[in-house]
Write a protein that holds these residues in place. Structure first.
Motif, PDB file in Angstrom:
ATOM      1  N   GLU A  54       0.822  -1.210   0.000  1.00  0.00           N
ATOM      2  CA  GLU A  54       0.000   0.000   0.000  1.00  0.00           C
ATOM      3  C   GLU A  54       0.858   1.262   0.000  1.00  0.00           C
ATOM      4  OE1 GLU A  54      -2.557  -0.482   3.353  1.00  0.00           O
ATOM      5  OE2 GLU A  54      -4.027  -1.697   2.242  1.00  0.00           O
ATOM      6  N   VAL A  55       1.958   1.243   0.758  1.00  0.00           N
ATOM      7  CA  VAL A  55       2.833   2.411   0.807  1.00  0.00           C
ATOM      8  C   VAL A  55       3.459   2.669  -0.560  1.00  0.00           C
ATOM      9  CG1 VAL A  55       5.013   3.314   1.726  1.00  0.00           C
ATOM     10  CG2 VAL A  55       3.341   2.288   3.269  1.00  0.00           C
TER      11      VAL A  55
ATOM     12  N   ALA B 192       0.872   3.810  -3.163  1.00  0.00           N
ATOM     13  CA  ALA B 192       0.531   5.227  -2.986  1.00  0.00           C
ATOM     14  C   ALA B 192       1.669   6.125  -3.436  1.00  0.00           C
ATOM     15  CB  ALA B 192       0.188   5.496  -1.519  1.00  0.00           C
ATOM     16  N   ARG B 193       2.898   5.735  -3.102  1.00  0.00           N
ATOM     17  CA  ARG B 193       4.054   6.537  -3.498  1.00  0.00           C
ATOM     18  C   ARG B 193       4.184   6.603  -5.020  1.00  0.00           C
ATOM     19  NH1 ARG B 193       9.610   5.061  -1.140  1.00  0.00           N
ATOM     20  NH2 ARG B 193      10.079   6.921  -2.398  1.00  0.00           N
TER      21      ARG B 193
ATOM     22  N   PHE C 208      -0.387  14.266   2.099  1.00  0.00           N
ATOM     23  CA  PHE C 208      -0.290  12.813   1.942  1.00  0.00           C
ATOM     24  C   PHE C 208       1.155  12.354   2.105  1.00  0.00           C
ATOM     25  CE2 PHE C 208      -4.069  13.174  -1.181  1.00  0.00           C
ATOM     26  CZ  PHE C 208      -4.957  13.229  -0.111  1.00  0.00           C
ATOM     27  N   ASN C 209       2.082  13.145   1.552  1.00  0.00           N
ATOM     28  CA  ASN C 209       3.483  12.762   1.572  1.00  0.00           C
ATOM     29  C   ASN C 209       4.049  12.745   2.988  1.00  0.00           C
ATOM     30  OD1 ASN C 209       5.938  12.167  -0.066  1.00  0.00           O
ATOM     31  ND2 ASN C 209       6.690  14.029   0.914  1.00  0.00           N
TER      32      ASN C 209
ATOM     33  N   LYS D 252       2.585  11.755   5.750  1.00  0.00           N
ATOM     34  CA  LYS D 252       2.280  10.456   6.357  1.00  0.00           C
ATOM     35  C   LYS D 252       3.071   9.337   5.683  1.00  0.00           C
ATOM     36  CE  LYS D 252      -1.541   7.598   7.975  1.00  0.00           C
ATOM     37  NZ  LYS D 252      -3.008   7.525   8.187  1.00  0.00           N
ATOM     38  N   LEU D 253       3.177   9.393   4.357  1.00  0.00           N
ATOM     39  CA  LEU D 253       3.949   8.384   3.645  1.00  0.00           C
ATOM     40  C   LEU D 253       5.414   8.414   4.062  1.00  0.00           C
ATOM     41  CD1 LEU D 253       2.459   8.590   0.038  1.00  0.00           C
ATOM     42  CD2 LEU D 253       2.284   6.682   1.632  1.00  0.00           C
ATOM     43  N   ASN D 254       5.941   9.614   4.330  1.00  0.00           N
ATOM     44  CA  ASN D 254       7.330   9.735   4.759  1.00  0.00           C
ATOM     45  C   ASN D 254       7.569   9.044   6.087  1.00  0.00           C
ATOM     46  OD1 ASN D 254       8.908  10.941   2.802  1.00  0.00           O
ATOM     47  ND2 ASN D 254       8.398  13.017   3.418  1.00  0.00           N
TER      48      ASN D 254
ATOM     49  N   ALA E 177       7.675   5.522   5.298  1.00  0.00           N
ATOM     50  CA  ALA E 177       8.890   5.238   4.536  1.00  0.00           C
ATOM     51  C   ALA E 177      10.100   5.149   5.456  1.00  0.00           C
ATOM     52  CB  ALA E 177       9.114   6.318   3.474  1.00  0.00           C
TER      53      ALA E 177
END
Length: 218
Positions: A74-75, A78-79, A144-145, A147-149, A152
């Protein structure tokens, strides 16, 4: 210590692996550590849930998010979607200041006179990805980035154990930079998507060799 400082300190401890994925965050111990009551401590923990670093299990309390195949997929899915489009936009919207920063990153990545340690390579890669996202000027991408960071960062713990990822990423990052500097939006997006797919596939193959990835992320 106020709630914001406690949150940042706990976030740092998680990212530096003082608390490992799956570890429970015992409220009583944390209250004693930071000298606060239960109510503000719970507010801090719920705010960390919103960052993606912590999960709240019903009846079990708070714990550091553990990585599994579903979360990894999922990560990276999304990335690829967000950063692929961000790279395309960056090729059009790169400012003169952004160009200077991009050229400096390119210089560091091309510097063969010194060996780049994994931690430095990861930092340069993260700097590049953040620069590309910020160049879009899209506030939702930035949200969004963030949270993704955080997620990550947890994944980078695993990538540091795979010695084939960073050398390949270095070359891919240079391809992305060159395409953006040339204003080629199609290649910029293509190279970014391929880079994220390749990183995902390398990580899966190294950490879960029995898992067969037969389809692209999207």
């Amino acid at each position: 210590m106020d709630k914001n400082n406690i949150k940042e300190d706990l976030r740092t401890k998680i990212l530096q692996e003082e608390y490992s994925p799956g570890d429970f965050l015992i409220e009583r111990d944390l209250c004693e550590l930071y000298g606060v009551s239960r109510t503000p401590m719970r507010e801090v923990l719920f705010s960390l849930v919103n960052t993606g670093l912590v999960v709240k299990d019903k009846g079990k309390g708070f714990s550091v998010r553990a990585l599994d195949l579903k979360l990894l997929f999922e990560v990276f899915e999304a990335r690829e979607s967000i950063e692929g489009m961000a790279a395309r936009l960056c090729a059009h919207r790169l400012s003169s200041t952004g160009k200077v920063k991009l050229l400096e990153l390119k210089r560091k990545l091309e510097d063969d006179s010194s060996v780049i340690h994994y931690s430095e390579a990861i930092a340069l890669g993260r700097e590049l990805h953040t620069l590309i996202i910020s160049t879009t000027g899209n506030s939702l991408f930035l949200e969004f980035n963030e949270k993704l960071n955080n997620l990550a960062w947890l994944i980078s713990t695993a990538t540091r154990k795979v010695d084939t990822i960073e050398p390949k990423s270095r070359e891919e990052h240079l391809n992305i930079i060159n395409a953006i500097l040339e204003g080629d939006d199609v290649l910029s997006e293509q190279y970014m998507r391929e880079h994220i797919q390749n990183t995902f596939q390398s990580l899966i193959q190294a950490t879960t060799p029995k898992y067969k990835l037969n389809i692209p992320l999207i």
